[in-house]
Write a protein that holds these residues in place. Structure first.
Motif, PDB file in Angstrom:
ATOM      1  N   UNK A 200      42.750  60.494  45.909  1.00  0.00           N
ATOM      2  CA  UNK A 200      41.758  60.166  44.913  1.00  0.00           C
ATOM      3  C   UNK A 200      40.425  60.300  45.549  1.00  0.00           C
ATOM      4  N   UNK A 201      40.379  59.927  46.942  1.00  0.00           N
ATOM      5  CA  UNK A 201      39.433  59.739  47.772  1.00  0.00           C
ATOM      6  C   UNK A 201      38.705  61.080  48.492  1.00  0.00           C
ATOM      7  N   UNK A 202      39.933  61.908  48.658  1.00  0.00           N
ATOM      8  CA  UNK A 202      39.508  63.430  49.357  1.00  0.00           C
ATOM      9  C   UNK A 202      38.530  64.153  48.527  1.00  0.00           C
ATOM     10  N   UNK A 203      37.977  64.944  49.483  1.00  0.00           N
ATOM     11  CA  UNK A 203      36.854  65.580  48.865  1.00  0.00           C
ATOM     12  C   UNK A 203      37.258  67.200  48.466  1.00  0.00           C
TER      13      UNK A 203
ATOM     14  N   UNK B 230      56.665  59.588  43.044  1.00  0.00           N
ATOM     15  CA  UNK B 230      55.669  60.467  43.533  1.00  0.00           C
ATOM     16  C   UNK B 230      54.394  59.790  43.058  1.00  0.00           C
ATOM     17  N   UNK B 231      53.268  60.427  43.918  1.00  0.00           N
ATOM     18  CA  UNK B 231      52.081  59.939  43.336  1.00  0.00           C
ATOM     19  C   UNK B 231      51.829  60.352  42.060  1.00  0.00           C
ATOM     20  N   UNK B 232      51.197  59.482  41.108  1.00  0.00           N
ATOM     21  CA  UNK B 232      50.965  59.516  39.874  1.00  0.00           C
ATOM     22  C   UNK B 232      49.898  60.466  39.618  1.00  0.00           C
ATOM     23  N   UNK B 233      49.079  60.803  40.737  1.00  0.00           N
ATOM     24  CA  UNK B 233      47.702  61.660  40.368  1.00  0.00           C
ATOM     25  C   UNK B 233      47.775  63.065  41.323  1.00  0.00           C
ATOM     26  N   UNK B 234      49.082  63.434  41.289  1.00  0.00           N
ATOM     27  CA  UNK B 234      49.312  64.697  41.922  1.00  0.00           C
ATOM     28  C   UNK B 234      48.407  65.572  41.737  1.00  0.00           C
ATOM     29  N   UNK B 235      47.875  65.841  40.384  1.00  0.00           N
ATOM     30  CA  UNK B 235      46.978  66.775  39.862  1.00  0.00           C
ATOM     31  C   UNK B 235      45.949  67.029  40.652  1.00  0.00           C
TER      32      UNK B 235
ATOM     33  N   UNK C 104      49.170  57.632  50.074  1.00  0.00           N
ATOM     34  CA  UNK C 104      48.841  58.972  49.695  1.00  0.00           C
ATOM     35  C   UNK C 104      48.154  59.220  48.190  1.00  0.00           C
ATOM     36  N   UNK C 105      48.723  58.459  47.482  1.00  0.00           N
ATOM     37  CA  UNK C 105      48.050  58.285  46.099  1.00  0.00           C
ATOM     38  C   UNK C 105      46.475  57.991  46.206  1.00  0.00           C
ATOM     39  N   UNK C 106      46.296  56.902  46.984  1.00  0.00           N
ATOM     40  CA  UNK C 106      44.828  56.438  47.558  1.00  0.00           C
ATOM     41  C   UNK C 106      43.953  57.712  48.128  1.00  0.00           C
TER      42      UNK C 106
ATOM     43  N   UNK D 280      41.029  69.454  43.049  1.00  0.00           N
ATOM     44  CA  UNK D 280      40.054  69.442  44.251  1.00  0.00           C
ATOM     45  C   UNK D 280      40.593  70.588  45.084  1.00  0.00           C
ATOM     46  N   UNK D 281      41.516  71.341  44.888  1.00  0.00           N
ATOM     47  CA  UNK D 281      41.708  72.567  45.642  1.00  0.00           C
ATOM     48  C   UNK D 281      42.312  72.099  46.959  1.00  0.00           C
ATOM     49  N   UNK D 282      42.944  71.139  46.905  1.00  0.00           N
ATOM     50  CA  UNK D 282      43.541  70.492  48.281  1.00  0.00           C
ATOM     51  C   UNK D 282      44.803  71.172  48.823  1.00  0.00           C
TER      52      UNK D 282
END
Length: 337
Positions: A237-240, A262-267, A232-234, A272-274
């Motif tokens: 990062x890679x999602x557009x 939890x993912x450390x990059x949840x921000x 999930x963390x990866x 990215x408005x995911x």
């Protein structure tokens, strides 16, 4: 009609697992076979499903499905032959899909069954590619993930029953790129050579992020999440921009005894408005006719392929379940009686 058996073997949960389930947490017991009452049928189960969600039901916690009760038979998807019927429209010799697995014989409310045709597809397929597994893949990608033609799709746990179908549906629906992760080189080869994924990698070979970036140089638009953790963390990062995540499963943490980090990059979800949405297949029953028509057509034409791992004998059902949690299956894990 031959005489009905007096007893049926059934699996009970006898202890709530702490971490990984152990064989001692289960007991195979005999129970009397009841006569069906008005509106009920008696089914001799021929195949049952073991699924990752069953691990959560072994914990005494409130969730979208009630927990298994100790010293009671467990349940889950099963198909079988009707051996006695007191229900209109269902006769002895018919085959049905129902929810009372983990036992040899089941008395089922006929309204809670679906008649299936063993001539149209093998009975086991109604537990997998044409069953809850297939519906999960179909609804999770198309409805929850809002997949559209030209999207790049990443699937974790891609060699499993759900993941392998997600990738193939994405390809058949016009994905620009389909990427999968799996836990062995053999499964990785199967994803690209048999299921038509554009790229796949073994998550044990190195950091998931590095391997995903290499496999998806233009990023991904939809992530179908079966694993959690590092995957999930990866993906975050890679999602557009405006990427979507279908949260189907988190098998990496089902047996954890401590809350997973939890993912450390949840921000990234904010930046990215995911969109990240959990999915439960029963919310999508309205899609079922479309699913049967489209996926059934792909199966008949040979465009969609599937594999099963079949374990023989009800006495081996817990072993099949534990093997599933360890990733020993390729495709749907089935217990044949």
């Amino acid at each position: 009609m031959s005489a009905l058996p007096a007893t049926s073997r059934e699996w009970h949960l006898v202890a709530r697992p702490q971490g990984w389930p152990k064989p001692e947490d289960f007991a195979l017991r005999e129970a009397p076979v009841a006569e069906p009452r008005e509106g009920e049928i008696l089914v001799r189960n021929t195949h049952m499903s073991v699924d990752p969600y069953m691990r959560g039901r072994m914990n005494d916690v409130k969730s979208y499905m009630p927990p298994f009760q100790l010293d009671q038979p467990m349940d889950g998807g099963a198909v079988g032959e009707v051996v006695a019927s007191r229900a209109e429209g269902i006769k002895v010799g018919d085959h049905v899909l129902h929810g009372l697995g983990w036992r040899e014989y089941a008395v089922v409310d006929a309204k809670r069954t679906v008649k299936v045709d063993p001539e149209a597809a093998p009975l086991s397929a109604y537990l997998g590619v044409l069953g809850m597994t297939g519906m999960t893949a179909y609804a999770g990608l198309l409805e929850v993930g809002s997949f559209k033609e030209g999207d790049a799709v990443f699937v974790s746990g891609a060699a499993g029953a759900v993941g392998s179908q997600v990738g193939q549906i994405a390809r058949l629906k016009g994905a620009s790129r389909v990427i999968g992760s799996a836990g062995s080189d053999e499964k990785v080869r199967m994803l690209t050579e048999e299921y038509g994924f554009d790229a796949a990698f073994n998550y044990k070979d190195g950091p998931v992020l590095e391997q995903l970036k290499a496999a998806a140089p233009d990023g991904i638009d939809v992530y179908f999440e079966n694993v959690g953790g590092e995957h999930l963390e990866a993906a975050l990062t890679v999602l557009n921009l405006h990427g979507r995540i279908t949260l189907c499963g988190l098998i990496a943490q089902y047996n954890a005894t401590e809350p997973p980090p939890g993912p450390r990059n949840i921000a990234q979800i904010l930046a990215k408005r995911l969109r990240m949405q959990g999915m439960i297949v029963s919310d999508h029953d309205a899609l079922r006719p479309q699913f049967f028509k489209e996926v059934g057509g792909w199966l008949r034409s040979g465009e969609l392929k599937y594999r099963e791992t079949v374990v023989s004998g009800i006495e081996n059902a817990p072993d099949a379940f534990l093997g599933l949690l360890r990733g020993e299956n390729t495709g749907k894990m089935i217990v044949a009686f």
